[in-house]
Design a protein around this motif. Structure first.
Motif, PDB file in Angstrom:
ATOM      1  N   TRP A  57       0.840  -1.186   0.000  1.00 39.38           N
ATOM      2  CA  TRP A  57       0.000   0.000   0.000  1.00 39.38           C
ATOM      3  C   TRP A  57       0.886   1.251   0.000  1.00 39.38           C
ATOM      4  O   TRP A  57       2.080   1.195   0.328  1.00 39.38           O
ATOM      5  CB  TRP A  57      -0.916   0.021   1.225  1.00 39.38           C
ATOM      6  CG  TRP A  57      -1.913  -1.083   1.229  1.00 39.38           C
ATOM      7  CD1 TRP A  57      -2.843  -1.365   0.277  1.00 39.38           C
ATOM      8  CD2 TRP A  57      -2.083  -2.078   2.251  1.00 39.38           C
ATOM      9  NE1 TRP A  57      -3.591  -2.467   0.638  1.00 39.38           N
ATOM     10  CE2 TRP A  57      -3.152  -2.922   1.841  1.00 39.38           C
ATOM     11  CE3 TRP A  57      -1.465  -2.335   3.471  1.00 39.38           C
ATOM     12  CZ2 TRP A  57      -3.593  -3.996   2.605  1.00 39.38           C
ATOM     13  CZ3 TRP A  57      -1.893  -3.405   4.229  1.00 39.38           C
ATOM     14  CH2 TRP A  57      -2.952  -4.219   3.791  1.00 39.38           C
ATOM     15  N   GLU A  61      -3.112   4.721   2.842  1.00 42.14           N
ATOM     16  CA  GLU A  61      -3.378   3.298   3.089  1.00 42.14           C
ATOM     17  C   GLU A  61      -2.179   2.645   3.776  1.00 42.14           C
ATOM     18  O   GLU A  61      -2.337   1.793   4.659  1.00 42.14           O
ATOM     19  CB  GLU A  61      -3.719   2.600   1.777  1.00 42.14           C
ATOM     20  CG  GLU A  61      -5.054   3.052   1.194  1.00 42.14           C
ATOM     21  CD  GLU A  61      -5.416   2.367  -0.100  1.00 42.14           C
ATOM     22  OE1 GLU A  61      -6.626   2.196  -0.350  1.00 42.14           O
ATOM     23  OE2 GLU A  61      -4.505   2.001  -0.864  1.00 42.14           O
ATOM     24  N   THR A 159      -7.778  -6.636   3.801  1.00 42.75           N
ATOM     25  CA  THR A 159      -8.723  -5.592   3.371  1.00 42.75           C
ATOM     26  C   THR A 159      -9.490  -6.088   2.152  1.00 42.75           C
ATOM     27  O   THR A 159      -8.907  -6.271   1.086  1.00 42.75           O
ATOM     28  CB  THR A 159      -7.970  -4.284   3.030  1.00 42.75           C
ATOM     29  OG1 THR A 159      -7.005  -4.540   1.993  1.00 42.75           O
ATOM     30  CG2 THR A 159      -7.263  -3.733   4.251  1.00 42.75           C
ATOM     31  N   GLU A 161     -12.744  -6.217  -0.822  1.00 42.30           N
ATOM     32  CA  GLU A 161     -13.523  -5.317  -1.675  1.00 42.30           C
ATOM     33  C   GLU A 161     -14.385  -6.134  -2.632  1.00 42.30           C
ATOM     34  O   GLU A 161     -13.976  -7.201  -3.077  1.00 42.30           O
ATOM     35  CB  GLU A 161     -12.604  -4.410  -2.483  1.00 42.30           C
ATOM     36  CG  GLU A 161     -11.642  -5.163  -3.379  1.00 42.30           C
ATOM     37  CD  GLU A 161     -10.513  -4.286  -3.896  1.00 42.30           C
ATOM     38  OE1 GLU A 161     -10.458  -4.119  -5.123  1.00 42.30           O
ATOM     39  OE2 GLU A 161      -9.710  -3.809  -3.076  1.00 42.30           O
ATOM     40  N   TYR A 294     -13.035   1.368  -1.627  1.00 46.56           N
ATOM     41  CA  TYR A 294     -11.962   2.338  -1.436  1.00 46.56           C
ATOM     42  C   TYR A 294     -12.208   3.638  -2.210  1.00 46.56           C
ATOM     43  O   TYR A 294     -11.684   4.694  -1.864  1.00 46.56           O
ATOM     44  CB  TYR A 294     -10.627   1.738  -1.915  1.00 46.56           C
ATOM     45  CG  TYR A 294     -10.765   1.110  -3.276  1.00 46.56           C
ATOM     46  CD1 TYR A 294     -10.732   1.882  -4.434  1.00 46.56           C
ATOM     47  CD2 TYR A 294     -11.004  -0.263  -3.399  1.00 46.56           C
ATOM     48  CE1 TYR A 294     -10.924   1.317  -5.679  1.00 46.56           C
ATOM     49  CE2 TYR A 294     -11.197  -0.826  -4.628  1.00 46.56           C
ATOM     50  CZ  TYR A 294     -11.152  -0.038  -5.772  1.00 46.56           C
ATOM     51  OH  TYR A 294     -11.369  -0.611  -7.007  1.00 46.56           O
ATOM     52  N   ASN A 297     -13.123   6.778  -0.459  1.00 48.09           N
ATOM     53  CA  ASN A 297     -12.011   7.454   0.210  1.00 48.09           C
ATOM     54  C   ASN A 297     -11.298   8.397  -0.750  1.00 48.09           C
ATOM     55  O   ASN A 297     -10.950   9.532  -0.394  1.00 48.09           O
ATOM     56  CB  ASN A 297     -11.016   6.412   0.740  1.00 48.09           C
ATOM     57  CG  ASN A 297     -10.331   6.859   2.020  1.00 48.09           C
ATOM     58  OD1 ASN A 297     -10.523   7.966   2.491  1.00 48.09           O
ATOM     59  ND2 ASN A 297      -9.518   5.982   2.585  1.00 48.09           N
ATOM     60  N   ASN A 362      -9.500  -1.379   8.192  1.00 48.51           N
ATOM     61  CA  ASN A 362     -10.470  -1.212   7.113  1.00 48.51           C
ATOM     62  C   ASN A 362     -11.269   0.078   7.250  1.00 48.51           C
ATOM     63  O   ASN A 362     -11.731   0.628   6.249  1.00 48.51           O
ATOM     64  CB  ASN A 362     -11.380  -2.433   7.044  1.00 48.51           C
ATOM     65  CG  ASN A 362     -10.690  -3.616   6.400  1.00 48.51           C
ATOM     66  OD1 ASN A 362     -10.538  -3.667   5.194  1.00 48.51           O
ATOM     67  ND2 ASN A 362     -10.237  -4.570   7.220  1.00 48.51           N
ATOM     68  N   HIS A 365      -9.214   2.493   5.524  1.00 47.98           N
ATOM     69  CA  HIS A 365      -9.219   2.233   4.076  1.00 47.98           C
ATOM     70  C   HIS A 365     -10.596   2.480   3.454  1.00 47.98           C
ATOM     71  O   HIS A 365     -10.761   2.330   2.250  1.00 47.98           O
ATOM     72  CB  HIS A 365      -8.794   0.791   3.798  1.00 47.98           C
ATOM     73  CG  HIS A 365      -7.321   0.574   3.860  1.00 47.98           C
ATOM     74  ND1 HIS A 365      -6.637  -0.192   2.935  1.00 47.98           N
ATOM     75  CD2 HIS A 365      -6.367   1.016   4.725  1.00 47.98           C
ATOM     76  CE1 HIS A 365      -5.352  -0.217   3.221  1.00 47.98           C
ATOM     77  NE2 HIS A 365      -5.167   0.507   4.316  1.00 47.98           N
ATOM     78  N   LYS A 367     -13.136   0.576   3.808  1.00 51.69           N
ATOM     79  CA  LYS A 367     -13.573  -0.730   3.312  1.00 51.69           C
ATOM     80  C   LYS A 367     -14.413  -1.450   4.363  1.00 51.69           C
ATOM     81  O   LYS A 367     -14.378  -1.089   5.546  1.00 51.69           O
ATOM     82  CB  LYS A 367     -12.363  -1.595   2.949  1.00 51.69           C
ATOM     83  CG  LYS A 367     -11.597  -1.110   1.728  1.00 51.69           C
ATOM     84  CD  LYS A 367     -10.482  -2.082   1.379  1.00 51.69           C
ATOM     85  CE  LYS A 367      -9.760  -1.685   0.108  1.00 51.69           C
ATOM     86  NZ  LYS A 367      -8.705  -2.645  -0.271  1.00 51.69           N
TER      87      LYS A 367
END
Length: 458
Positions: A57, A61, A159, A161, A294, A297, A362, A365, A367
């Motif tokens: 990352w 992040e 993490t 998604e 994400y 963000n 998370n 992030h 998430k």
């Protein structure tokens, strides 16, 4: 004379490149490593086991992961985690495993798992299962499937998604659409896209309602939304030229046919970078887009004025309710083979996957949590206002993942080439059939190589 000089130049160039590659490899494996470590409070570290941790990352992040690492380092006096942000961590981990000096912990993409497991590049984490530290009930189903694709645990989910539909509410209202009602079927998506698209006087695209090639990160998985199962876990073969795939890529191709691929290419050439205010969705060049959690963000950081003016909903499917079929990914923590401090690394991972720490990571992030158990405060205070869209999607049993095949990265690359050819007008059926034939050959070759390795290393 000129020909001889050209040949000499070519040989010299290859020699220089080989020397540079060798130097880079030596630096990666045997290069300078810190001899003194400090805690966040400035205190020097003495007498601890140093666990090296490579993560991929960047920016905020990376900072989120570093917060968890600092918390661990301050929580006890036996182990110190030295975290380094490494680009192309997967490739460099392969090289370091081959050189016998890998990190103790690495962050990998879910798509890396098949190759790493197939080439025996990861340490089994089954001892953590036997100890009851983690079980198949710890994670949501698809995350567990990524970490233990054939029943044996090799990684821990960090993490997660899934993909969803982002839409611009302002553009919906301008086009006479209800800004709070996104499309729920692909047919509706197509109709909405036509209403939201703006074409200039000379036929150029001013705004696209939707483009399957923006951002174009999931061109291997459009069949998922038409009910296709890309990978057969029993046979190890891929389902590429199925009726569902044909329907999916005809739908995919319909956008380039409608607008003209040259017009779309010219339009997309003006898009800014993903993480910038000139991102196509953020700056208003695309009204609807498939993205992960994400993205909220990045919108908040790059285009804060858009907050409150976009929505997120399950991505529509062809034959089932929206969200019932989707693609899921997850970054994972793993211990490479030949790691020096395996037991200490497992202690670190045990700390990382505590509910409070997973939720903190998370949360930062934007998430959802990969765990089955989720606290109310995590949902209530998550900076992603649509986190429940992703939480709900993750819990379906029809979340497609990157196939755990040792040749997946090669297959994925070929599927993207196939999608590009289809986008440019190639026959969908012939393109799928050719790719199916090619990938079948690769699978058979991979099986022979695996059998050979098994005989050499019983």
């Amino acid at each position: 004379m000129k020909r001889a000089f050209a040949q000499f130049s070519a040989i010299l160039s290859r020699l220089v490149m080989a020397l540079l590659a060798a130097a880079a490899l030596a630096l990666l494996i045997f290069g300078h490593k810190p001899t003194a470590y400090r805690l966040p409070n400035g205190q020097r570290v003495h007498g601890r086991i140093v666990v090296s941790f490579w993560e991929n990352w960047t920016r905020f992040e990376e900072a989120a992961m570093r917060d968890i690492v600092n918390k661990f380092n301050l929580s006890q006096h036996r182990i110190f985690v030295h975290m380094v942000s490494v680009s192309q961590a997967d490739l460099k981990t392969v090289i370091s495993v081959a050189g016998g000096d890998p990190p103790d912990i690495v962050v990998l993409w879910s798509g890396d798992m098949g190759a790493f497991i197939g080439h025996h590049a990861l340490t089994s984490l089954q001892s953590m299962v036997r100890a009851g530290i983690v079980t198949r009930h710890t994670y949501v189903p698809y995350v567990w499937k990524v970490c233990a694709p054939f029943g044996k645990l090799y990684a821990l989910g960090a993490t997660p998604e899934t993909c969803a539909l982002y839409w611009n509410k302002t553009f919906f209202a301008q086009a006479g659409l209800n800004p709070n009602r996104p499309p729920t079927t692909l047919r509706q998506l197509d109709a909405y896209a036509r209403k939201l698209t703006i074409i200039g006087r000379h036929g150029q695209l001013i705004r696209a309602g939707f483009l399957p090639t923006e951002p174009g990160w999931w061109n291997s998985f459009w069949g998922v939304y038409f009910g296709n199962h890309l990978y057969n876990y029993k046979t190890g073969y891929f389902n590429i030229d199925t009726p569902q795939q044909i329907a999916a890529y005809r739908w995919f191709q319909s956008f380039s046919r409608q607008y003209g691929y040259r017009a779309v290419d010219n339009f997309q050439s003006g898009f800014g970078q993903f993480n910038s205010p000139l991102n196509a969705f953020m700056c208003g060049k695309v009204a609807m887009e498939m993205q992960g959690p994400y993205f909220a963000n990045f919108i908040r950081r790059n285009r804060p004025a858009l907050a409150g003016h976009f929505g997120v909903a399950p991505f529509p499917c062809a034959h089932r309710p929206a969200g019932m079929d989707t693609y899921g990914d997850v970054d994972v923590w793993a211990i490479p083979r030949h790691a020096r401090h395996v037991q200490a690394a497992k202690e670190v991972l045990t700390f990382f996957i505590r509910q409070a720490n997973i939720e903190e990571l998370n949360h930062l992030h934007c998430k959802p949590s990969p765990l089955r158990a989720v606290s109310r405060s995590f949902i209530r205070h998550n900076p992603n206002p649509y986190v429940m869209v992703f939480e709900n999607a993750m819990r379906h049993h029809h979340v497609a993942i990157a196939p755990p095949s040792p040749i997946w990265m090669r297959v994925n690359s070929q599927l993207n080439v196939m999608a590009q050819r289809i986008w440019l007008g190639a026959s969908v059926k012939r393109s799928l059939a050719y790719t199916q034939h090619l990938v079948n050959r690769w699978v058979r070759t991979s099986e022979r190589m695996a059998a050979l390795r098994a005989r050499e290393n019983p």
